[in-house]
Design an enzyme around this catalytic site. Structure first.
Site, PDB file in Angstrom:
ATOM      1  N   GLY A 153     -10.500   4.354   4.556  1.00 18.45           N
ATOM      2  CA  GLY A 153      -9.792   4.106   3.294  1.00 18.45           C
ATOM      3  C   GLY A 153     -10.152   2.741   2.753  1.00 18.45           C
ATOM      4  N   GLY A 208      12.174  -6.083   5.266  1.00 16.79           N
ATOM      5  CA  GLY A 208      11.471  -4.842   4.948  1.00 16.79           C
ATOM      6  C   GLY A 208      10.025  -4.876   5.399  1.00 16.79           C
ATOM      7  N   VAL A 209       9.285  -3.915   4.891  1.00 14.81           N
ATOM      8  CA  VAL A 209       7.869  -3.812   5.230  1.00 14.81           C
ATOM      9  C   VAL A 209       7.158  -5.099   4.839  1.00 14.81           C
ATOM     10  CG1 VAL A 209       5.722  -2.682   4.541  1.00 14.81           C
ATOM     11  CG2 VAL A 209       7.737  -1.306   5.102  1.00 14.81           C
ATOM     12  N   CYS A 210       7.484  -5.599   3.676  1.00 11.93           N
ATOM     13  CA  CYS A 210       6.753  -6.737   3.132  1.00 11.93           C
ATOM     14  C   CYS A 210       6.760  -7.925   4.093  1.00 11.93           C
ATOM     15  CB  CYS A 210       7.369  -7.132   1.799  1.00 11.93           C
ATOM     16  SG  CYS A 210       6.475  -8.422   0.958  1.00 11.93           S
ATOM     17  N   ILE A 218      -5.259  -2.399   1.312  1.00  9.55           N
ATOM     18  CA  ILE A 218      -4.787  -2.678   2.670  1.00  9.55           C
ATOM     19  C   ILE A 218      -5.958  -2.608   3.652  1.00  9.55           C
ATOM     20  CG2 ILE A 218      -3.301  -1.836   4.540  1.00  9.55           C
ATOM     21  CD1 ILE A 218      -1.214  -1.134   2.437  1.00  9.55           C
ATOM     22  N   HIS A 224      -8.294 -29.977 -16.563  1.00  2.42           N
ATOM     23  CA  HIS A 224      -9.696 -29.951 -16.145  1.00  2.42           C
ATOM     24  C   HIS A 224      -9.885 -30.808 -14.903  1.00  2.42           C
ATOM     25  CE1 HIS A 224     -14.004 -29.606 -16.565  1.00  2.42           C
ATOM     26  NE2 HIS A 224     -14.117 -30.925 -16.368  1.00  2.42           N
TER      27      HIS A 224
HETATM   28  C1  LIG Z   1      -0.340  -4.287   5.165  1.00  2.00           C
HETATM   29  C2  LIG Z   1       0.402  -4.346   3.864  1.00  2.00           C
HETATM   30  C3  LIG Z   1       0.175  -5.387   2.994  1.00  2.00           C
HETATM   31  C4  LIG Z   1       0.869  -5.475   1.813  1.00  2.00           C
HETATM   32  N1  LIG Z   1       0.612  -6.503   0.996  1.00  2.00           N
HETATM   33  C5  LIG Z   1       1.267  -6.610  -0.171  1.00  2.00           C
HETATM   34  C6  LIG Z   1       1.069  -7.697  -1.017  1.00  2.00           C
HETATM   35  O1  LIG Z   1       0.283  -8.575  -0.734  1.00  2.00           O
HETATM   36  N2  LIG Z   1       1.749  -7.769  -2.164  1.00  2.00           N
HETATM   37  C7  LIG Z   1       2.637  -6.800  -2.525  1.00  2.00           C
HETATM   38  O2  LIG Z   1       3.236  -6.885  -3.589  1.00  2.00           O
HETATM   39  N3  LIG Z   1       2.863  -5.739  -1.756  1.00  2.00           N
HETATM   40  C8  LIG Z   1       2.201  -5.631  -0.570  1.00  2.00           C
HETATM   41  N4  LIG Z   1       2.451  -4.569   0.236  1.00  2.00           N
HETATM   42  C9  LIG Z   1       3.387  -3.556  -0.227  1.00  2.00           C
HETATM   43  C10 LIG Z   1       4.835  -4.012  -0.048  1.00  2.00           C
HETATM   44  O3  LIG Z   1       5.050  -4.281   1.304  1.00  2.00           O
HETATM   45  C11 LIG Z   1       5.783  -2.951  -0.533  1.00  2.00           C
HETATM   46  O4  LIG Z   1       5.481  -2.596  -1.858  1.00  2.00           O
HETATM   47  C12 LIG Z   1       7.200  -3.444  -0.514  1.00  2.00           C
HETATM   48  O5  LIG Z   1       7.565  -3.818   0.774  1.00  2.00           O
HETATM   49  C13 LIG Z   1       8.153  -2.385  -1.028  1.00  2.00           C
HETATM   50  O6  LIG Z   1       9.442  -2.889  -0.952  1.00  2.00           O
HETATM   51  P1  LIG Z   1      10.721  -1.971  -0.797  1.00  2.00           P
HETATM   52  O7  LIG Z   1      11.883  -2.857  -0.887  1.00  2.00           O
HETATM   53  O8  LIG Z   1      10.623  -0.862  -1.753  1.00  2.00           O
HETATM   54  O9  LIG Z   1      10.612  -1.308   0.619  1.00  2.00           O
HETATM   55  P2  LIG Z   1      10.216  -1.821   2.062  1.00  2.00           P
HETATM   56  O10 LIG Z   1       9.690  -3.175   2.063  1.00  2.00           O
HETATM   57  O11 LIG Z   1       9.386  -0.738   2.607  1.00  2.00           O
HETATM   58  O12 LIG Z   1      11.608  -1.898   2.796  1.00  2.00           O
HETATM   59  C14 LIG Z   1      12.358  -0.785   3.086  1.00  2.00           C
HETATM   60  C15 LIG Z   1      13.317  -1.108   4.189  1.00  2.00           C
HETATM   61  O13 LIG Z   1      14.251  -0.046   4.287  1.00  2.00           O
HETATM   62  C16 LIG Z   1      14.446   0.240   5.641  1.00  2.00           C
HETATM   63  N5  LIG Z   1      14.934   1.616   5.720  1.00  2.00           N
HETATM   64  C17 LIG Z   1      14.238   2.767   5.603  1.00  2.00           C
HETATM   65  N6  LIG Z   1      15.058   3.826   5.730  1.00  2.00           N
HETATM   66  C18 LIG Z   1      16.307   3.326   5.915  1.00  2.00           C
HETATM   67  C19 LIG Z   1      17.590   3.917   6.101  1.00  2.00           C
HETATM   68  N7  LIG Z   1      17.749   5.236   6.112  1.00  2.00           N
HETATM   69  N8  LIG Z   1      18.657   3.107   6.256  1.00  2.00           N
HETATM   70  C20 LIG Z   1      18.507   1.772   6.228  1.00  2.00           C
HETATM   71  N9  LIG Z   1      17.326   1.162   6.069  1.00  2.00           N
HETATM   72  C21 LIG Z   1      16.234   1.936   5.900  1.00  2.00           C
HETATM   73  C22 LIG Z   1      13.101   0.027   6.261  1.00  2.00           C
HETATM   74  O14 LIG Z   1      13.229  -0.155   7.642  1.00  2.00           O
HETATM   75  C23 LIG Z   1      12.668  -1.232   5.551  1.00  2.00           C
HETATM   76  O15 LIG Z   1      13.142  -2.370   6.187  1.00  2.00           O
HETATM   77  C24 LIG Z   1       1.792  -4.482   1.464  1.00  2.00           C
HETATM   78  C25 LIG Z   1       2.032  -3.421   2.318  1.00  2.00           C
HETATM   79  C26 LIG Z   1       1.362  -3.355   3.524  1.00  2.00           C
HETATM   80  C27 LIG Z   1       1.648  -2.222   4.424  1.00  2.00           C
END
Ligand SMILES: Cc1cc2nc3c(=O)[nH]c(=O)nc-3n(C[C@H](O)[C@H](O)[C@H](O)COP(=O)(O)OP(=O)(O)OC[C@H]3O[C@@H](n4cnc5c(N)ncnc54)[C@H](O)[C@@H]3O)c2cc1C
Lengths: 460, 493
Positions: free
Chosen positions: B192, B52-54, B196, B457
């Site tokens: 912003g 995923g995004v993470c 991030i 400590h």
């Molecule tokens: C630069 C940055 C830094 C971050 N740092 C942190 C951090 O340090 N700590 C933290 O807790 N959070 C952090 N986050 C936030 C974190 O990434 C997200 O909160 C987290 O990834 C959310 O998880 P999720 O499973 O909901 O979705 P996501 O990780 O967004 O995963 C969703 C997945 O679903 C897929 N998808 C979308 N639509 C479809 C579809 N129709 N069919 C199949 N697959 C699909 C996407 O491609 C993706 O792979 C950060 C975010 C960014 C952008």
């Protein structure tokens, strides 16, 4: 100076309370606002705070006792030297409290809070205004401010529960709402034993008044008696379960009567084709009953009413919307036919058909299931005869329809038994506002209208 | 029965069929846990492996780069301790490659786990076609239909694009582009001042960009307590070219190989400025479109999040939603916990998402972390709390790290029950320290529980113990005059 600290007013209409725990012993020193005893009323569990700092002299109550407002709980020897800022004379409601503002419960999260029985917003915590002659006292809201300071419920809304995740899970497993559990740990922390104690205390003693009894199925290990499978309740099932449980709160009575529908059935068969051609779909007995009930409800407005107990009012509805219970593979759904009294049988039949299809396909909108003033439930298709339908609150009437059977009926004129088609009807009604005779008149009217279709034209 | 049983409905061994859409930190744990509970699980995502995004473009790559940035800063700070380094030579291609290896290792590992858990992985984009069916547009071409008893939606979120900020321009990056690290521009505008923007801004600043941050509200990290933000802001003012608060970017245009940016604020000198590049980090939006939700009863909030109940079930009884798609806070660990809750709920267990505390960490230098109730929330909701502040100037460990003037550990305590309701920390490793605080809150710890627990400590974790000691102002290393006055007046002295 020694104060006799008596149980303060806890809220409108609350005259007594059960002592759950005594939090102090003779010789303890207490601070202003420190809890002295914990009590339970019909409405909530509260800690009663000390009105002044000092040393506890006598403790005059014990846990398990029921005490009345005004009854002395403890004596407090006021701390010497501590000048009296927050010193309200004990149990002297006349004096204005120096600190009238109680720690307000934190803002509840926006969103529905189904638990709260009291209408929001609570009146500000000020001495009860004795001014304008209010016609009716407003329904009690939160516990009214006691002379010294208000008592707080076990858990203030919006705050996290004072229990470890494993304890919270355990509470869910045995069907206990952890927010109702009083914690015995330091500061009120809830242990697994507290949850168990709470679960045990509810059905048995008087302590659990007002709280729902735990579900007898909760936490039972059925696997001991053989293989089982646990599956989640669907949302529809859960809603049904909640509504049905609520309906026990309106005491209801069921009357049974058979209607001779021999002629009506012949008419139905004769006109079925015609209704179908006119777009009315399959003409069923329920469609005809919809029309009959709509007229009956206009004639007997009490069965088309609801009770607003808090406002002490009966709400007479000028509209007749009838729900029809439909069995679907999602569970029981009750779509509502609007203005059934203004539609003819063909229209009702068409609408009934399309709502039933929508219900089975899961396409009913929430609005299409709301606002009913009466319900018809037909179990005839399954072979059932009489049964005791359960109200669909806040409606006050429901008609159960069984299977019509041909029976031998004594015809006095002919001096012989004759085969007649008899339809068993079961009417349940809310006895709070519908008397037995009212119900009987309503049901007889329906029966007569089925037996003498002309009645509809005459009176309906 | 539709919502009840998934059993015996087609799949070979009769197990409940679960489809998880999206393989981020919400989706893959849901899938793994459902498989662990004996269900027949299919996980769908367009990427070759879960993450995923993470893992691909969020938490993991950003933390890898922040680690690099941190080391660069340490080498500079070391001069004060008698260590002088040569100016480091930064091989940006090698840095990028290293970040790629970190991501590859993590996502590859998840791919392996998927197979070990016997979760079917389908590469593609899925959309619902009713309450019991999904259609996947396969990455390799063609469509595949999946019938299920339950679906878990975990499609996450994406960066919010603002039309006036040239989303298509090659000079304007979102967080995904910035993590690509195509180059290190001489000047960078960060639009912003959320976490991030500050994290990625710090990376670019350490790598050599002159960074300007523009934030619309009056402070960085809106929502965080000001006393935690203040030390970070002081430090960033040294590292960044400029931090412009109460300022909006009105427009941007490409000009002469760079960006011409017009700022709007009450008093901004030079409203029109030039930057080589810009990073737009103004928030994220849930991916709730194009999911076929209209074929179900799933409902959305007005911000586009999927509405769920305590079990993470949507209004459609067969469909669950977790993670960023299901609402704030959009954090990976919240998503993971929800994924687990949803899998348990599907298995018929009495699971619920009811945390007392969700930690949040900003991985800047110094780090900021908080958990449970924050001071600003307490004020908003009118909850009275005692605030215990232990400054790191009184911590031995902080002194050995040379980080005394920017650390603070803060406890929020309910004076009556003495229960710890919230903790906020700013300082090195705040993100690690907040774990203890979260456990304390979940377990219903009181200040004395924290005070009476022996902490090693010299460690920074002692600051939690000593902050707890401030409840009675008995900390051995710090006397809080304000606390003393408060305690006295409370005792009526
Ligand atoms: C630069 C940055 C830094 C971050 N740092 C942190 C951090 O340090 N700590 C933290 O807790 N959070 C952090 N986050 C936030 C974190 O990434 C997200 O909160 C987290 O990834 C959310 O998880 P999720 O499973 O909901 O979705 P996501 O990780 O967004 O995963 C969703 C997945 O679903 C897929 N998808 C979308 N639509 C479809 C579809 N129709 N069919 C199949 N697959 C699909 C996407 O491609 C993706 O792979 C950060 C975010 C960014 C952008």
């Amino acid at each position: 100076m020694t104060i006799e600290f008596a149980l303060p007013e806890l809220g409108e209409g609350i005259e007594e309370a059960d002592v759950l725990r005594v939090l102090v012993s003779p010789g303890d020193s207490v601070e202003v606002e420190q809890g002295v005893i914990e009590v339970e009323t019909e409405k909530a569990t509260l800690e009663v705070p000390a009105p002044a700092a000092g040393r506890i002299g006598e403790v005059r109550v014990a846990s398990g006792e029921t005490i009345r407002v005004g009854q002395v709980i403890v004596t407090i020897d006021e701390a010497a030297g501590a000048a009296g800022e927050a010193r309200a004379p004990a149990a002297a409601p006349a004096s204005a409290p120096p600190e009238p503002a109680p720690p307000a419960p934190p803002e509840p999260e926006p969103g529905p809070s189904p638990a709260a029985a009291a209408p929001e917003p609570a009146p500000p915590a000020a001495p009860a205004p004795a001014d304008e002659a209010a016609p009716e006292p407003a329904p009690p809201a939160r516990p009214a401010p006691a002379p010294a300071s208000p008592a707080a419920p076990v858990h203030r809304e919006g705050e996290p529960v004072f229990a470890a995740p494993s304890v919270r899970t355990f509470a869910r497993e045995i069907g206990v709402d952890i927010r109702e559990v009083a914690g015995s740990g330091p500061g009120g922390r809830i242990s697994q034993d507290d949850v168990k104690r709470h679960a045990r205390s509810r059905p048995a003693g008087g302590l659990g008044r007002g709280a729902p009894a735990p579900d007898p199925g909760a936490g039972v290990d059925f696997a001991r008696w053989g293989e089982v499978e646990r599956l989640p309740m669907s949302r529809v099932r859960r809603t049904t379960a909640e509504t049905i449980s609520r309906s026990w709160q309106s005491p209801h009575v069921t009357l049974f009567q058979k209607a001779d529908v021999t002629e009506l059935e012949a008419l139905r068969r004769r006109y079925r084709e015609r209704v179908s051609r006119a777009g009315g779909g399959n003409l069923t007995m329920v469609a005809i009953l919809l029309s009959v009930c709509a007229s009956a409800l206009r004639q007997h407005p009490r069965l088309n009413a609801s009770v607003d107990a808090a406002a002490r009012q009966i709400v007479y509805k000028k509209h007749v919307h009838i729900g029809v219970a439909v069995d679907t593979d999602r569970g029981l759904l009750v779509p509502v036919l609007r203005d059934a009294d203004r539609k003819n049988v063909t229209e009702l039949s068409a609408e009934l058909g399309s709502l039933a299809v929508k219900a089975r396909e899961g396409k009913l909108g929430l609005e299409e299931m709301r606002g009913g003033s009466f319900t018809i439930s037909n179990l005839g298709g399954m072979g059932t005869g009489f049964f005791t339908p359960i109200l669909n609150p806040p409606e006050v009437g429901i008609l159960g329809v069984g299977r019509a059977l041909t029976e031998a009926v004594w015809d006095a004129e002919a001096g012989a038994f004759a085969p007649r088609l008899l339809l068993p009807l079961s009417l349940s009604f809310d006895h709070r506002i519908v008397d037995g005779a009212d119900g009987a008149r309503f049901l007889s009217w329906v029966v007569e209208a089925l037996e003498q279709p002309l009645l509809l034209a005459l009176e309906g | 029965m539709a919502a009840g049983a998934g059993t015996g409905s087609g799949s070979g061994d009769g197990a409940t069929r679960v489809v998880v859409i999206g393989a981020g930190p919400g989706g893959y744990p849901a899938a793994f846990h459902a498989a662990h509970l004996g269900m027949d699980v299919t996980l769908v995502d367009p990427e070759p492996n879960p993450g995923g995004v993470c893992l691909y473009r969020g938490c993991i790559p950003s933390k890898a780069l922040l680690h690099v940035a941190g080391l660069l800063r340490e080498t500079e700070a070391a001069a004060e301790w008698g260590l002088r380094f040569e100016r480091p030579e930064i091989d940006i291609d090698a840095v990028r490659e290293w970040k790629g290896r970190v991501v590859g290792k993590m996502t590859g590992g998840l791919g392996l786990l998927t197979r070990q858990r016997r979760v079917r992985y389908v590469q593609g984009r899925a959309r619902l076609a009713g309450p019991k069916m999904a259609v996947v547009e396969l990455s390799e071409g063609g469509d595949q239909t999946l019938n299920f008893d339950y679906a878990v939606l975990a499609t996450g979120s994406r960066p919010q694009a603002i039309p006036s900020l040239l989303p298509g321009s090659p000079l304007v990056m979102d967080s995904t582009d910035a993590l690509e690290l195509a180059s290190v521009p001489p000047t960078l505008l960060v639009v912003g001042g959320g976490y991030i923007g500050l994290e990625l801004g710090s990376v670019y600043a350490a790598l050599g960009s002159r960074v300007t941050v523009v934030e619309m509200t009056a402070g960085l990290l809106p929502g965080a307590d000001r006393d935690l933000v203040e030390p970070l802001q002081r430090r960033l003012e040294g590292e960044f070219e400029e931090i412009l608060l109460d300022t909006r970017v009105e427009s941007m245009r490409e000009h002469d190989g760079g960006l011409e940016v017009t700022l709007a604020a009450e008093a901004v000198e030079r409203p029109v400025r030039r930057f080589d590049r810009a990073l737009v980090s103004v928030g994220r939006r849930p991916n709730s479109e194009g999911l076929g939700l209209e074929s179900t009863r799933v409902g959305l909030t007005d911000r586009g999040f999927v509405e769920v109940d305590e079990q993470r079930r949507t209004a459609e009884p067969t469909v669950f939603a977790v993670g960023a798609l299901a609402g704030e806070p959009m954090l990976a660990h919240k998503a993971t916990h929800e994924g687990r809750v949803a899998a348990e709920a599907i298995a018929g267990r009495p699971a619920a998402f009811d945390p007392s505390a969700i930690p949040a960490v900003v991985f800047t230098d110094p780090e900021i972390a908080w958990t449970g109730l924050s001071e600003s929330q307490a004020r908003e909701r009118g909850i009275e709390v005692d605030v215990l502040r232990f400054p790191w100037a009184a911590s031995g460990r902080a002194t050995t790290l040379g980080r005394t003037n920017e650390g603070l550990t803060k406890l929020l305590v309910d004076a009556r029950s003495q229960r710890v309701l919230g903790v906020g920390i700013v300082g090195a490793d705040a993100g690690e320290l907040v774990a203890e605080a979260t456990l304390a809150i979940e377990m219903g710890a009181r200040v004395d529980d924290m005070r009476e627990t022996i902490h090693a400590h010299p460690t920074l974790s002692e600051t939690l113990m000593e902050a707890a000691d401030l409840f009675t102002n008995a900390s051995p290393h710090y006397v809080d005059r304000r606390r003393e006055r408060a305690l006295r007046s409370r005792a009526g002295l």
